[in-house]
Design a protein around this motif. Structure first.
Motif, mmCIF file in Angstrom:
data_model
loop_
_atom_site.group_PDB
_atom_site.id
_atom_site.type_symbol
_atom_site.label_atom_id
_atom_site.label_comp_id
_atom_site.label_asym_id
_atom_site.label_seq_id
_atom_site.Cartn_x
_atom_site.Cartn_y
_atom_site.Cartn_z
ATOM 1 N N SER A 124 53.159 23.356 44.650
ATOM 2 C CA SER A 124 54.601 23.621 44.621
ATOM 3 C C SER A 124 55.293 23.104 43.372
ATOM 4 O O SER A 124 56.208 23.755 42.857
ATOM 5 C CB SER A 124 55.268 23.044 45.874
ATOM 6 O OG SER A 124 55.061 21.653 45.947
ATOM 7 N N LEU B 190 51.351 31.153 44.102
ATOM 8 C CA LEU B 190 51.900 32.083 43.135
ATOM 9 C C LEU B 190 50.760 32.977 42.679
ATOM 10 O O LEU B 190 49.709 32.488 42.261
ATOM 11 C CB LEU B 190 52.502 31.308 41.963
ATOM 12 C CG LEU B 190 53.238 32.113 40.904
ATOM 13 C CD1 LEU B 190 54.466 32.801 41.498
ATOM 14 C CD2 LEU B 190 53.656 31.196 39.779
ATOM 15 N N LEU C 87 57.031 26.746 36.656
ATOM 16 C CA LEU C 87 56.799 28.106 36.162
ATOM 17 C C LEU C 87 58.000 29.009 36.428
ATOM 18 O O LEU C 87 58.419 29.776 35.550
ATOM 19 C CB LEU C 87 55.542 28.701 36.792
ATOM 20 C CG LEU C 87 54.216 28.113 36.344
ATOM 21 C CD1 LEU C 87 53.077 28.593 37.251
ATOM 22 C CD2 LEU C 87 53.923 28.474 34.895
ATOM 23 N N LEU C 88 58.557 28.948 37.627
ATOM 24 C CA LEU C 88 59.710 29.789 37.951
ATOM 25 C C LEU C 88 60.943 29.389 37.145
ATOM 26 O O LEU C 88 61.722 30.249 36.726
ATOM 27 C CB LEU C 88 60.006 29.740 39.453
ATOM 28 C CG LEU C 88 58.973 30.419 40.347
ATOM 29 C CD1 LEU C 88 59.324 30.209 41.820
ATOM 30 C CD2 LEU C 88 58.832 31.895 40.018
ATOM 31 N N ILE D 262 54.609 25.586 40.618
ATOM 32 C CA ILE D 262 55.342 26.827 40.873
ATOM 33 C C ILE D 262 56.802 26.659 40.480
ATOM 34 O O ILE D 262 57.380 27.538 39.827
ATOM 35 C CB ILE D 262 55.200 27.258 42.348
ATOM 36 C CG1 ILE D 262 53.760 27.688 42.623
ATOM 37 C CG2 ILE D 262 56.176 28.383 42.689
ATOM 38 C CD1 ILE D 262 53.434 27.914 44.078
ATOM 39 N N TYR E 249 60.443 30.795 33.721
ATOM 40 C CA TYR E 249 60.643 32.246 33.783
ATOM 41 C C TYR E 249 62.140 32.575 33.839
ATOM 42 O O TYR E 249 62.612 33.470 33.141
ATOM 43 C CB TYR E 249 59.921 32.829 35.004
ATOM 44 C CG TYR E 249 60.186 34.289 35.210
ATOM 45 C CD1 TYR E 249 59.567 35.251 34.408
ATOM 46 C CD2 TYR E 249 61.066 34.719 36.197
ATOM 47 C CE1 TYR E 249 59.821 36.594 34.590
ATOM 48 C CE2 TYR E 249 61.319 36.060 36.386
ATOM 49 C CZ TYR E 249 60.697 36.997 35.592
ATOM 50 O OH TYR E 249 60.953 38.330 35.763
ATOM 51 N N ILE F 269 45.148 34.248 42.007
ATOM 52 C CA ILE F 269 46.040 33.130 42.298
ATOM 53 C C ILE F 269 46.261 32.343 41.012
ATOM 54 O O ILE F 269 45.304 31.959 40.337
ATOM 55 C CB ILE F 269 45.440 32.229 43.385
ATOM 56 C CG1 ILE F 269 45.312 32.997 44.698
ATOM 57 C CG2 ILE F 269 46.276 30.957 43.565
ATOM 58 C CD1 ILE F 269 44.576 32.248 45.792
ATOM 59 N N THR G 259 48.523 29.518 41.009
ATOM 60 C CA THR G 259 48.545 28.153 41.540
ATOM 61 C C THR G 259 49.116 28.174 42.947
ATOM 62 O O THR G 259 49.859 29.088 43.305
ATOM 63 C CB THR G 259 49.373 27.198 40.651
ATOM 64 O OG1 THR G 259 49.288 25.865 41.186
ATOM 65 C CG2 THR G 259 50.820 27.609 40.566
ATOM 66 N N ASN G 260 48.769 27.176 43.722
ATOM 67 C CA ASN G 260 49.399 27.007 45.033
ATOM 68 C C ASN G 260 50.103 25.654 45.112
ATOM 69 O O ASN G 260 50.528 25.240 46.173
ATOM 70 C CB ASN G 260 48.380 27.159 46.167
ATOM 71 C CG ASN G 260 47.425 25.991 46.242
ATOM 72 O OD1 ASN G 260 47.283 25.223 45.293
ATOM 73 N ND2 ASN G 260 46.754 25.853 47.368
ATOM 74 N N ASP H 253 49.401 36.342 40.395
ATOM 75 C CA ASP H 253 49.601 37.277 39.294
ATOM 76 C C ASP H 253 49.408 38.674 39.879
ATOM 77 O O ASP H 253 48.290 39.055 40.250
ATOM 78 C CB ASP H 253 48.583 37.008 38.182
ATOM 79 C CG ASP H 253 48.759 37.930 36.988
ATOM 80 O OD1 ASP H 253 49.226 39.074 37.161
ATOM 81 O OD2 ASP H 253 48.408 37.507 35.875
ATOM 82 N N THR H 254 50.494 39.442 39.979
ATOM 83 C CA THR H 254 50.411 40.745 40.635
ATOM 84 C C THR H 254 49.616 41.765 39.828
ATOM 85 O O THR H 254 49.112 42.734 40.392
ATOM 86 C CB THR H 254 51.819 41.308 40.926
ATOM 87 O OG1 THR H 254 52.561 41.374 39.704
ATOM 88 C CG2 THR H 254 52.545 40.440 41.943
#
Length: 189
Positions: free
Chosen positions: A14, A1, A20-21, A17, A24, A9, A11-12, A3-4
């Motif tokens: 899963s 994941l 967090l999703l 993620i 969100y 990064i 986190t990688n 941050d655009t």
């Protein structure tokens, strides 16, 4: 994941993620998504995640990367225990933690879909085929019936095939066996 805004990064991992999703998604307008991590269930979800991780999810990896017979036997015992317990549990309820789908179901679904064509073959994870466990098979069918987008979210050939292509120490020739589509696999349960 990632941050655009900063390009860093986040986190990688899963599990992080997914959490967090889910958090969100709760803040989105016209929230139609399922809350996979209901407030107040965090401890129960974390305990279930650890339990199934130790027995099944990581158990298969421990089988595949065992460096002694004892290590393999211990991991294989955990996998067999996990299959038995999951099958028994799903005979008493529709989802792993009760009446509603949670993040634990999705994490387990990801593992279960890889078992027959990756973990049981390349990792020598025991237990046979998922179809041998009637309550686990019924749970898979219930999941994809209740959440048909799950079928669109998984490319079994890629998900399972990547183990054969990338783990050269376990598959020197990098030969990938036949792997059905997720739809074919579910239909055969």
């Amino acid at each position: 994941l990632i941050d655009t805004r900063t390009g860093t990064i986040v986190t990688n991992e899963s599990n992080e993620i997914m959490i967090l999703l889910n958090d969100y998604a709760r803040r989105l307008p016209k929230h139609e998504a399922i809350d996979l991590r209901p407030v107040g269930m965090e401890d129960e979800l974390d305990a279930a995640t650890k339990y199934w991780f130790d027995l099944l999810w990581n158990g298969a990896y421990r089988c595949g990367f065992a460096t002694s017979q004892l290590a393999y036997d211990e991991a294989a015992s955990d996998v067999l225990k996990g299959f038995s317990e999951m099958n028994e549990l799903l005979g008493t309820r529709p989802y792993l933690l009760g009446q509603d789908i949670t993040e634990v179901d999705l994490k387990s679904f990801a593992w279960v879909t890889r078992h027959d064509y990756a973990y049981s073959v390349i990792f020598k994870s025991p237990g046979g085929r998922i179809a041998q466990y009637p309550h686990i098979a019924a749970w898979v069918k219930r999941l994809v019936s209740d959440q048909p987008k799950l079928l669109e979210s998984l490319d079994m050939q890629d998900a399972c095939g990547s183990y054969y292509r990338q783990l050269f120490m376990l598959n020197f020739q990098r030969i990938v066996p036949y792997i059905p589509s997720v739809e074919e696999w579910v239909a055969g349960l």
